[in-house]
Write an enzyme that holds these catalytic residues in place. Structure first.
Site, PDB file in Angstrom:
ATOM      1  CG  ASP A  89      96.955  23.195 108.495  1.00  0.00           C
ATOM      2  OD1 ASP A  89      97.079  24.430 108.386  1.00  0.00           O
ATOM      3  OD2 ASP A  89      97.242  22.397 107.581  1.00  0.00           O
ATOM      4  NE  ARG A 145      93.959  24.711 103.851  1.00  0.00           N
ATOM      5  CZ  ARG A 145      94.309  23.541 104.351  1.00  0.00           C
ATOM      6  NH1 ARG A 145      93.906  22.430 103.760  1.00  0.00           N
ATOM      7  NH2 ARG A 145      95.066  23.476 105.421  1.00  0.00           N
ATOM      8  CG  HIS A 195      94.667  32.993 111.624  1.00  0.00           C
ATOM      9  ND1 HIS A 195      95.082  31.698 111.425  1.00  0.00           N
ATOM     10  CD2 HIS A 195      95.254  33.715 110.631  1.00  0.00           C
ATOM     11  CE1 HIS A 195      95.891  31.653 110.372  1.00  0.00           C
ATOM     12  NE2 HIS A 195      96.003  32.865 109.872  1.00  0.00           N
ATOM     13  CB  THR A 217     110.965  27.685 112.679  1.00  0.00           C
ATOM     14  OG1 THR A 217     110.775  26.363 112.142  1.00  0.00           O
ATOM     15  CG2 THR A 217     111.368  27.546 114.140  1.00  0.00           C
ATOM     16  NE  ARG A 256     101.376  30.673 107.548  1.00  0.00           N
ATOM     17  CZ  ARG A 256     100.292  29.979 107.823  1.00  0.00           C
ATOM     18  NH1 ARG A 256      99.202  30.607 108.234  1.00  0.00           N
ATOM     19  NH2 ARG A 256     100.269  28.670 107.697  1.00  0.00           N
ATOM     20  CG  LEU A 279      95.780  20.221 129.910  1.00  0.00           C
ATOM     21  CD1 LEU A 279      95.976  18.852 129.281  1.00  0.00           C
ATOM     22  CD2 LEU A 279      94.691  20.994 129.167  1.00  0.00           C
ATOM     23  NE  ARG A 322      98.719  19.317 109.007  1.00  0.00           N
ATOM     24  CZ  ARG A 322      99.808  19.882 108.548  1.00  0.00           C
ATOM     25  NH1 ARG A 322     100.956  19.275 108.638  1.00  0.00           N
ATOM     26  NH2 ARG A 322      99.762  21.094 107.990  1.00  0.00           N
TER      27      ARG A 322
END
Ligand code: IPE
Ligand code: IPE
Ligand code: MG
Length: 250
Positions: free
Chosen positions: A30, A34, A47, A76, A81, A141, A198
């Site tokens: 996240d 910003r 992004h 979901t 957006r 992984l 987070r």
């Protein structure tokens, strides 16, 4: 990376107890928007920068020997957006898979997707299937990409499938317990996350792995995802190792 960061990273990494690694780490990536805003850039630049962090952290997780890494890439709720942003995120996913698949495969990474893929546009869906197929024999992984994922939706889908199996006499209603119910979730064969990371400065779960995170340790940071580095990832693991997990016991 400058020398000081590198040294710091090594120090943190060396402090990690390799016998007490979290088996499964989940990350809510996240703060891309910003991060871009702070730089007077378009959200899409955030992004794009976030994808670089994905590469770095996937590599770091593999290097240190994490078994399961789950990345929340699209929820979901993210369909709400603007279409332009949703399209851009889908395009980034396709680019990431097309460019990184060989590297991931060479690194013995197994790609898995959790979420409702039916609602994904055709091209990203095909790329995802291709990545799953190509890496299905890999053993290092296990990388779960959460796409069109929502914890509530996952639970409701599982409940419906359970009811269906009861109706069709595949399972007996009395046999439904936590262990059996787990088999109906996207994460069926996987251990629950030990650690949730987070970044981005928000202190919430945003509909992520609601059932699986009953006893997960949470680690929050104000760092925006594009600025999140290996060093921060190792720091989270180190902090996790200082926690005492009691699972309701004493
Ligand atoms: C995370 O960054 C990326 C996705 C949710 C796909 P955000 O886009 O949520 O960034 P902020 O929270 O607006 O800064
Ligand atoms: C969570 O981030 C979803 C992903 C990282 C994919 P959001 O930015 O969508 O969550 P909220 O809006 O802060 O709850
Ligand atoms: Mg956000």
């Amino acid at each position: 990376m400058n020398l000081k960061n590198k040294k710091n990273e090594h120090k943190i990494r060396n402090d990690i107890d390799m016998n007490n690694l979290p088996k499964h780490i989940a990350i809510i990536m996240d703060g891309n928007g910003r991060w871009a805003k702070k730089r007077f850039m378009h959200r899409s630049a955030g992004h794009k920068a976030g994808v670089e962090t994905v590469k770095e952290i996937v590599k770091a997780a593999g290097d240190i020997g994490i078994e399961y890494l789950t990345l929340y890439a699209f929820s979901t709720e993210n369909w709400y957006r603007p279409k332009e942003e949703v399209d851009f995120l889908m395009k980034l996913l396709v680019d990431y898979l097309r460019k990184e698949l060989n590297v991931l495969h060479e690194n013995n990474v197994r790609i898995n997707v959790i979420g409702n893929l039916d609602k994904l546009p055709e091209i990203p869906r095909q790329e995802v299937y291709k990545a799953i197929e190509k890496t299905k024999g890999n053993t290092k992984l296990k990388l779960n990409i959460a796409l069109n994922y929502g914890g509530r939706s996952e639970i409701i889908t599982a409940v419906k499938e359970c009811i269906n199996d009861v109706k069709n006499n595949i399972i007996d209603i009395h046999s439904i317990d936590e262990e059996l119910f787990k088999k109906y979730l996207y994460t069926k064969d996987q251990p629950d996350p030990d650690l949730l990371i987070r970044p981005g400065g928000e202190y919430r779960v945003s509909n992520f792995l609601l059932y699986q995170m009953a006893y997960t340790e949470f680690w929050f940071s104000d760092i925006y995802w594009p600025d999140f580095k290996r060093e921060d990832f190792f720091k989270a693991i180190l902090d996790y190792q200082k926690r005492e997990r009691r699972f309701g016991g004493i």
